[in-house]
Design an enzyme around this catalytic site. Structure first.
Site, PDB file in Angstrom:
ATOM      1  N   ASP A 196      -3.974  -0.125   9.414  1.00  0.00           N
ATOM      2  CA  ASP A 196      -3.901  -0.184   7.944  1.00  0.00           C
ATOM      3  C   ASP A 196      -4.499  -1.469   7.375  1.00  0.00           C
ATOM      4  O   ASP A 196      -4.552  -1.632   6.152  1.00  0.00           O
ATOM      5  CB  ASP A 196      -2.436  -0.096   7.478  1.00  0.00           C
ATOM      6  CG  ASP A 196      -1.956   1.341   7.390  1.00  0.00           C
ATOM      7  OD1 ASP A 196      -2.806   2.255   7.381  1.00  0.00           O
ATOM      8  OD2 ASP A 196      -0.735   1.545   7.325  1.00  0.00           O
ATOM      9  N   LYS A 241       0.869  -1.202   0.000  1.00  0.00           N
ATOM     10  CA  LYS A 241       0.000   0.000   0.000  1.00  0.00           C
ATOM     11  C   LYS A 241       0.890   1.230   0.000  1.00  0.00           C
ATOM     12  O   LYS A 241       1.972   1.233   0.601  1.00  0.00           O
ATOM     13  CB  LYS A 241      -1.001  -0.029   1.143  1.00  0.00           C
ATOM     14  CG  LYS A 241      -0.611   0.311   2.547  1.00  0.00           C
ATOM     15  CD  LYS A 241      -0.676   1.646   3.126  1.00  0.00           C
ATOM     16  CE  LYS A 241       0.622   1.963   3.820  1.00  0.00           C
ATOM     17  NZ  LYS A 241       0.681   2.704   4.984  1.00  0.00           N
TER      18      LYS A 241
END
Ligand code: C5P
Length: 309
Positions: free
Chosen positions: A144, A15
């Protein structure tokens, strides 16, 4: 059906925070943030095999960076145990983790691994938790993990738990560079000394990579100064990325130390990555496309070159 026929293989793409705006600090120390997150074609791979107990094997080019850590504490294994508890299962799973993404690097390697395990166990066990239960489990593993589970370009808010679909984004390429230092996310957040500023959102739907860079330039990663204060080499990394030919913009991802540079084309990104690798052979450097939608099972069969390493 044999054990090998039941093996499930899942991709865990990195990410990348294109922006990371901190807007407040909660009483429990967590920060309220606003971040535009995309995924990149640099992958860890997770293979899951039915087993009576839980076990983890780590292999791949970045495996050595996890060797010192207790595998029982690995977030991928924690994800598996919690999913088994939610499913009320008495058996375990053998997790094989191919580690290509640098560890403690601000590009969500551990979070992506955890999300991939959750996707994989849904398939392996044909267990379908409610969306709310899965979201809560993911958030409990790390701030996350929900966005990694979502696996598409997202505007992330709250502490990472509020997710909105990003506006349509153009195709683009990234060069990701890590100067070989691991940084502790809690320490970087703690070192953030600046005032809290309002977030800067993309105002228009960017039509091209160039257009997106113009808009992103107005945004920030509010953890950059804190990360550089702990690891000054991050400043050098940003300067070298910015100076690469055809680089449209360079910023740090997450709490660092990985920084990204934005390019319009694969050719430009691969050429720039080659130049940076020559200048800094000890750094980890990868060229990878932005993935706006992740198919964690389809991607698992991608050729290794797709990872860009
Ligand atoms: O949730 P996770 O374990 O990934 O977070 C690691 C650390 O990062 C937290 O302990 C906290 O110090 C910091 N953090 C934060 N605000 C967030 C996310 C993480 O302060 N929204």
């Amino acid at each position: 059906m044999t054990t090998s026929e039941k093996t499930v293989c899942v991709a865990a793409p990195a990410k990348v925070n294109l922006t990371l705006h901190l807007t407040a600090r909660r009483d429990d120390g967590y920060h309220i943030l606003e971040s535009l997150v995309v995924f990149a074609g640099i992958l860890d791979r997770i293979t899951l095999e039915p087993a009576d107990t839980f076990s983890l094997v780590i292999e791949g080019p970045q495996a050595h960076n996890l060797d010192a850590l207790n595998p029982v504490d690995n977030i991928a294994l924690r994800a598996a145990r919690r999913m088994a508890a939610l499913a009320g299962r008495k058996d375990g799973v053998r997790v094989v983790l191919e580690k290509n993404i640098p560890v403690s690097a601000g590009i969500g390697g551990g979070s992506a691994d955890a999300a991939a395990v959750l996707h994989g166990l849904i398939r392996l066990w044909s267990f379908y938790p409610t969306k709310a239960a899965l979201h809560e489990l993911a958030l409990g593993l790390g701030a996350d993990v929900p966005v990694c589970l979502q696996g598409r370009s997202t505007i992330m808010e709250g502490i990472g738990d509020i997710l909105h679909e990003a506006p349509p984004l153009p195709g683009f390429w990234l060069v990701l560079a890590n100067p070989g230092v691991e940084v502790s996310t809690p320490l970087v957040f703690r070192a953030h000394a600046g005032d809290f500023l309002p977030p800067i959102r993309l105002t228009d739907t960017p039509r091209s990579a160039e257009d997106m860079a113009v808009q992103l330039r107005k945004g920030r990663n509010d953890l950059t100064a804190a990360a550089i204060s702990l690891e000054p080499v991050i400043g050098e990394c940003l300067a070298l990325l910015t100076a690469l030919p055809s680089c449209l913009l360079a910023r740090m991802s997450g709490s660092g130390a990985t920084c990204w540079a934005l390019f319009s084309t694969e050719y430009e990104a691969r050429t720039a990555a080659k130049a940076l690798r020559t200048a800094k052979p000890a750094w980890w450097v990868a060229a990878a496309p932005a993935l706006h939608t992740v198919d964690p099972f389809g991607l698992a069969d991608s050729p290794v070159s797709f990872t860009g390493i």
